[in-house]
Design a protein around this motif. Structure first.
Motif, PDB file in Angstrom:
ATOM      1  N   PRO A   1       0.821  -1.199   0.000  1.00  0.00           N
ATOM      2  CA  PRO A   1       0.000   0.000   0.000  1.00  0.00           C
ATOM      3  C   PRO A   1       0.859   1.255   0.000  1.00  0.00           C
ATOM      4  CG  PRO A   1      -0.058  -1.062   2.142  1.00  0.00           C
ATOM      5  CD  PRO A   1       0.608  -2.008   1.201  1.00  0.00           C
TER       6      PRO A   1
ATOM      7  N   LEU B   1      -6.078  -3.783   5.538  1.00  0.00           N
ATOM      8  CA  LEU B   1      -7.054  -3.841   4.457  1.00  0.00           C
ATOM      9  C   LEU B   1      -6.909  -5.172   3.736  1.00  0.00           C
ATOM     10  CD1 LEU B   1      -9.128  -2.567   2.452  1.00  0.00           C
ATOM     11  CD2 LEU B   1      -7.149  -1.647   1.207  1.00  0.00           C
TER      12      LEU B   1
ATOM     13  N   CYS C   1      -6.016  -5.302  -5.738  1.00  0.00           N
ATOM     14  CA  CYS C   1      -6.647  -4.187  -5.030  1.00  0.00           C
ATOM     15  C   CYS C   1      -5.754  -2.955  -4.845  1.00  0.00           C
ATOM     16  CB  CYS C   1      -7.175  -4.676  -3.682  1.00  0.00           C
ATOM     17  SG  CYS C   1      -7.965  -3.410  -2.662  1.00  0.00           S
ATOM     18  N   PRO C   2      -4.485  -3.098  -4.439  1.00  0.00           N
ATOM     19  CA  PRO C   2      -3.689  -1.894  -4.186  1.00  0.00           C
ATOM     20  C   PRO C   2      -3.588  -0.956  -5.369  1.00  0.00           C
ATOM     21  CG  PRO C   2      -2.610  -3.804  -3.238  1.00  0.00           C
ATOM     22  CD  PRO C   2      -3.752  -4.326  -4.061  1.00  0.00           C
TER      23      PRO C   2
ATOM     24  N   GLN D   1      -8.107  -0.140  -3.295  1.00  0.00           N
ATOM     25  CA  GLN D   1      -7.244   0.647  -2.409  1.00  0.00           C
ATOM     26  C   GLN D   1      -6.806   1.970  -3.019  1.00  0.00           C
ATOM     27  OE1 GLN D   1      -3.797  -1.351  -0.880  1.00  0.00           O
ATOM     28  NE2 GLN D   1      -3.501   0.152   0.715  1.00  0.00           N
TER      29      GLN D   1
ATOM     30  N   PHE E   1      -1.634  -4.418   3.756  1.00  0.00           N
ATOM     31  CA  PHE E   1      -2.625  -5.009   2.868  1.00  0.00           C
ATOM     32  C   PHE E   1      -2.490  -6.517   2.894  1.00  0.00           C
ATOM     33  CE2 PHE E   1      -5.550  -5.515  -0.472  1.00  0.00           C
ATOM     34  CZ  PHE E   1      -5.038  -6.459  -1.350  1.00  0.00           C
TER      35      PHE E   1
END
Length: 334
Positions: free
Chosen positions: A35, A273, A279-280, A286, A300
């Motif tokens: 992240p 998270l 996702c990041p 994110q 993460f």
């Protein structure tokens, strides 16, 4: 509930196995970068609990993936559309969650769950008779779509049609069948379908047309549908889109109800998270939380997109907040 991930702007070309769009947006490859740094506060450590709650997306990070009936233009007479619109008018997200719980948790069939819902909500009252004839309602290969298709069958049967539900599979399979009139009706998702038709017509790098504003998304969807020989009914208040969930124990301990609350109170080192590997980097996951909410997690956890791994991590206290879907049965009240 379903083997799919959710729409994200710019990621229309990466389709999930169930034919819906990749879940968190596209901003580069689907790697697992750490992240973004800057989570210098204390953060909010995970809090285990059996119940999950979705935080309100108060700044409208996600696009509007409301349930909407898609209809072959040749079959779209006023009575047929009115019957489908009755389903839309009856549904909202809490009711959709309850329907998913009936199927995915209570193990009722989609047909039984839909029949019980129709009875409890007086679904067929006031539906006018149409010209009749055979209608095939297509369904994707996940339970929510199948339950919605059964609701459409109930409403259309009340309008005098001879209706069958046919499970077809992915959008790549059922959308061409809908255009050709091999099936007449499919339950759809406004933003996801708008981007599917957009990229089908204009290429995978087409400028996105969906929006966090429902009216804009539906306007774009109907314009794309006109070119493809498709008509869309009224959108439901029910949505199935990316959401971020915490345990109710976490929400109560830290006083968070919205994503703005999460950013203000929980940006920091202790916050974990959870979500899919991509996702990041994705603007609906994110990366979007950072850009829209200035939320910075301390770490993460690379798990899945709204699936059992992420939900289990939340419930067992391994993650503070995780990506889920807004109509997930795990969010059912009680």
């Amino acid at each position: 509930m379903r083997a799919r991930t959710r729409l994200a702007v710019g990621a229309v070309g990466a389709l999930a196995a169930a034919g819906l769009l990749t879940g968190c947006g596209d901003a580069g490859s689907s790697g697992t970068d750490a992240p973004q740094q800057g989570a210098s506060g204390a953060g909010c450590a995970p809090v285990a609990g059996d119940k999950l709650v979705a935080l309100d997306d108060d700044k409208k990070l996600q696009n509007t993936d409301n349930i909407i009936p898609a209809v072959n233009a040749d079959a779209a007479n006023p009575q047929l559309l009115a019957a489908l619109d009755k389903v839309s008018a009856t549904l909202d997200t809490p009711k959709l969650i309850a329907l998913n719980k009936a199927v995915d948790v209570d193990r009722k069939s989609p047909e039984v769950a839909a029949t019980e819902f129709a009875t409890a909500n007086n679904l067929t009252a006031g539906i006018a008779k149409g010209p009749g004839g055979p209608v095939t309602v297509g369904a994707a290969n996940f339970s929510e779509s199948q339950t919605l298709a059964e609701l459409y069958k109930i409403a259309l049967t009340a309008a005098g049609y001879q209706v069958k539900v046919q499970q077809i599979g992915s959008r790549e399979l059922y959308e061409p069948a809908l255009e050709k009139g091999e099936i007449q009706v499919v339950p759809e998702y406004a933003a996801t379908m708008a981007e599917f038709l957009n990229t089908k017509a204009n290429g995978q790098n087409a400028q996105p047309v969906s929006s966090p504003e429902l009216d804009k998304t539906v306007t774009a969807l109907k314009a794309a549908g006109d070119k493809a020989g498709l008509v869309f009914g009224a959108p439901s208040a029910a949505q199935d889109q990316n959401a971020f969930a915490v345990t109710t124990a976490f929400a109560d301990k830290y006083g968070v109800r919205t994503l703005s609350d999460l950013a203000a109170k929980c940006s920091g080192q202790a916050t974990v998270l959870a979500g899919p590997p991509e996702c990041p980097q994705r603007p609906k996951c994110q990366a979007g939380l950072v850009e829209v909410y200035d939320f910075k997690a301390g770490s993460f956890s690379s798990l899945d997109a709204g699936g059992p791994q992420t939900k289990n991590a939340l419930k067992t206290g391994a993650a503070s907040v995780g990506l889920v879907f807004s109509s997930d049965a795990a969010l059912a009240a009680g």
